[in-house]
Design an enzyme around this catalytic site. Structure first.
Site, PDB file in Angstrom:
ATOM      1  CE  LYS A 117      -0.375  -0.446   5.010  1.00 16.80           C
ATOM      2  NZ  LYS A 117      -1.275  -0.730   6.142  1.00 16.80           N
TER       3      LYS A 117
ATOM      4  NE  ARG B 111      -7.210  -0.130  10.327  1.00 16.24           N
ATOM      5  CZ  ARG B 111      -5.927  -0.230  10.021  1.00 16.24           C
ATOM      6  NH1 ARG B 111      -5.130   0.818  10.100  1.00 16.24           N
ATOM      7  NH2 ARG B 111      -5.420  -1.382   9.616  1.00 16.24           N
TER       8      ARG B 111
ATOM      9  CG  HIS C  16      -4.112  -4.546  11.742  1.00 14.50           C
ATOM     10  ND1 HIS C  16      -2.958  -5.002  11.147  1.00 14.50           N
ATOM     11  CD2 HIS C  16      -3.934  -3.214  11.934  1.00 14.50           C
ATOM     12  CE1 HIS C  16      -2.126  -3.972  10.977  1.00 14.50           C
ATOM     13  NE2 HIS C  16      -2.691  -2.883  11.459  1.00 14.50           N
TER      14      HIS C  16
ATOM     15  NE  ARG D 103      -2.335  -8.226   7.620  1.00 18.12           N
ATOM     16  CZ  ARG D 103      -3.051  -8.593   8.694  1.00 18.12           C
ATOM     17  NH1 ARG D 103      -3.644  -9.759   8.730  1.00 18.12           N
ATOM     18  NH2 ARG D 103      -3.174  -7.756   9.705  1.00 18.12           N
TER      19      ARG D 103
ATOM     20  CE1 TYR E 233       8.603  32.439   1.460  1.00 13.27           C
ATOM     21  CE2 TYR E 233       9.082  30.089   1.558  1.00 13.27           C
ATOM     22  CZ  TYR E 233       8.700  31.207   0.834  1.00 13.27           C
ATOM     23  OH  TYR E 233       8.417  31.096  -0.496  1.00 13.27           O
TER      24      TYR E 233
ATOM     25  CB  CYS F 221      11.281  26.693   0.849  1.00 16.72           C
ATOM     26  SG  CYS F 221      12.266  27.992   1.628  1.00 16.72           S
TER      27      CYS F 221
ATOM     28  CG  ASP G  25       9.392  24.171  -4.760  1.00 15.00           C
ATOM     29  OD1 ASP G  25       8.636  23.201  -4.833  1.00 15.00           O
ATOM     30  OD2 ASP G  25       8.999  25.356  -4.815  1.00 15.00           O
TER      31      ASP G  25
HETATM   32  C1  LIG Z   1      -0.420  -1.666   6.880  1.00 14.04           C
HETATM   33  C2  LIG Z   1      -0.905  -2.972   7.311  1.00 14.04           C
HETATM   34  C3  LIG Z   1      -0.004  -4.029   7.526  1.00 14.04           C
HETATM   35  C4  LIG Z   1       1.498  -3.851   7.497  1.00 14.04           C
HETATM   36  O1  LIG Z   1       1.887  -3.117   8.645  1.00 14.04           O
HETATM   37  P1  LIG Z   1       3.435  -2.921   9.010  1.00 14.04           P
HETATM   38  O2  LIG Z   1       3.415  -2.411  10.401  1.00 14.04           O
HETATM   39  O3  LIG Z   1       3.969  -1.924   8.048  1.00 14.04           O
HETATM   40  O4  LIG Z   1       4.072  -4.239   8.861  1.00 14.04           O
HETATM   41  C5  LIG Z   1      -0.536  -5.269   7.814  1.00 14.04           C
HETATM   42  N1  LIG Z   1      -1.871  -5.460   7.887  1.00 14.04           N
HETATM   43  C6  LIG Z   1      -2.754  -4.458   7.708  1.00 14.04           C
HETATM   44  C7  LIG Z   1      -4.218  -4.741   7.828  1.00 14.04           C
HETATM   45  C8  LIG Z   1      -2.317  -3.185   7.433  1.00 14.04           C
HETATM   46  O5  LIG Z   1      -3.193  -2.191   7.264  1.00 14.04           O
END
Ligand SMILES: *Cc1c(COP(=O)(O)O)cnc(C)c1O
Length: 397
Positions: free
Chosen positions: A60, A158, A187, A243, A287, A334, A336
């Site tokens: 992602k 979530r 998660h 994951r 700035y 800044c 850029d």
């Molecule tokens: C982003 C995400 C992960 C990976 O998380 P990390 O901490 O970067 O390993 C795994 N599972 C879900 C559902 C996530 O949203």
């Protein structure tokens, strides 16, 4: 692609455009080098750490800034059995460039998106009975089977059905005629902390939910829960698939997570000196005129800024490497450009400046940038704008 919704009666219409902001044939002095050999080594290190469990690389947010398509192709070539993204559009992009590996879209879905999931053979996260029903109906209507992973909320609040009321979802899923339930997942909210008690509680809740399959003598779908932190620190959470996100990119989620997997960062963020000058005392820089010297200094300007994802919040604390030595970025960052105080050292236009990465014994890490910007490494990596061209270094054969 679903069009953005414009309020009726405004006389406005809309079109969606995902366009690179930089001409890819021209290399800006500021660019990001992505070492694909290191990413491959990180994938192998994670695979070795989890033994016979499957690894689902998480891609992602432009593969945590490393480039969605290039990293997906690399993971594919390494034999990753599954890829994970957050959004439907990320999955469609991978299908369009020819990636055929199963892809789980982990985020929440809208009913209107389901036909696109089916059309592109993307795996859906079913996070409630209503969503599951909508998937079943859409699959029946188009005469295909939908691939689904059930999402269980064990303490993150979530998305996902609560662990204490998950049974109706598991039951409905086991009866759905046009759905293949390939997986079931949850998660962690706190696996990056040094206190793993909440994570253990979450894992226990997940196992309670999974006992449904044993009680009903039904085959259990593939179970997964471990993010990077749990991969490193909580082996009992590895289950069937892990994951990894940030760990794959060679960065640990937090200082508290035990360093059990040998990974190395793959990014080097480079720029060049584009201007040299001498600045006198009493002549404030940038700035807001927040910084000035009390003695003559030499100073260089570097073409990078918060418009590239070099956070403005690092103003007053960021450092860069020039000729292997650390120098402070002074005055406000800044959009850029940034100014670097080199005291009375020498520098020339075109000299390389390292914003992230190392030379010799000196290095600037993602953790350094996160500390200076008072954020976490995740936000630094995913914040590097698409305006910064990516250059891919390939593994030597
Ligand atoms: C982003 C995400 C992960 C990976 O998380 P990390 O901490 O970067 O390993 C795994 N599972 C879900 C559902 C996530 O949203």
């Amino acid at each position: 692609m679903p069009s953005p919704r414009i309020p009726a009666g405004t006389g406005l219409s809309a079109h969606v455009l995902h366009e690179p902001t930089i001409d890819e044939g021209v290399l800006r002095p500021t660019h990001l080098e992505v070492d694909l050999g290191r990413l491959a080594a990180n994938y192998r290190a994670i695979q070795a750490h989890v033994g016979d469990r499957a690894v689902m690389p998480i891609l992602k947010a432009n593969a945590y800034g490393h480039g969605l398509v290039e990293v997906a192709k690399l993971m594919d070539s390494l034999g990753a059995p599954y890829l994970g993204v957050a959004y439907l559009e990320e999955g469609i992009r991978l299908r369009r460039v020819g990636v055929t590996t199963p892809i789980l879209v982990m985020g929440g879905i809208l009913g209107s998106q389901i036909p696109l999931f089916l059309e592109h053979d993307l795996t859906l996260a079913a996070s409630s009975v209503d969503k599951l029903r909508a998937i079943e109906q859409a699959a029946a209507a188009s005469g295909v089977r939908a691939k689904v992973h059930l999402k269980i909320d064990t303490g993150m609040e979530r998305i996902g059905v609560h662990y204490y009321s998950a049974e109706p979802l598991l039951e409905a899923a086991s009866r759905a005629e046009h759905i293949d339930v390939e997986g079931i997942f949850s998660h962690f909210a706190n696996a990056d902390s040094d206190d793993l008690s909440h994570s253990r509680l979450q894992l226990e809740r997940f196992h309670e939910v999974l006992s449904f399959y044993e009680r009903r003598s039904l085959p259990c779908p593939m179970r997964h829960m471990a993010n990077s932190a749990a991969i490193a620190a909580l082996p009992e959470a590895h289950l069937d698939i892990v994951r990894p996100g940030i760990l794959l990119y060679g960065v640990y989620p937090s200082p508290e997570v035990v360093r059990t997997v040998p990974v190395t960062p793959a990014l080097t963020w480079k720029s060049s000196v584009v201007y040299f000058k001498v600045v006198k005392p009493g002549h404030p820089v940038s700035y807001g005129s927040t910084w000035q010297t009390d003695h003559m200094v030499r100073m260089v300007t570097v073409p990078v800024g918060y418009g590239d994802g070099y956070p403005r919040a690092m103003s007053g604390s960021a450092e860069v490497l020039l000729h292997g030595k650390r120098y402070p970025v002074v005055g406000r960052i800044c959009m850029d450009q940034v100014m670097v105080n080199i005291e009375w050292d020498s520098a020339h236009n075109g000299d390389e400046v390292l914003l992230l990465g190392g030379v010799g014994d000196e290095s600037v890490t993602v953790e350094d940038l996160a500390e200076w910007a008072k954020t976490i490494p995740y936000e630094i990596l995913t914040g590097i704008n698409t305006r910064v061209p990516r250059v891919y270094l390939h593994e030597s054969p």
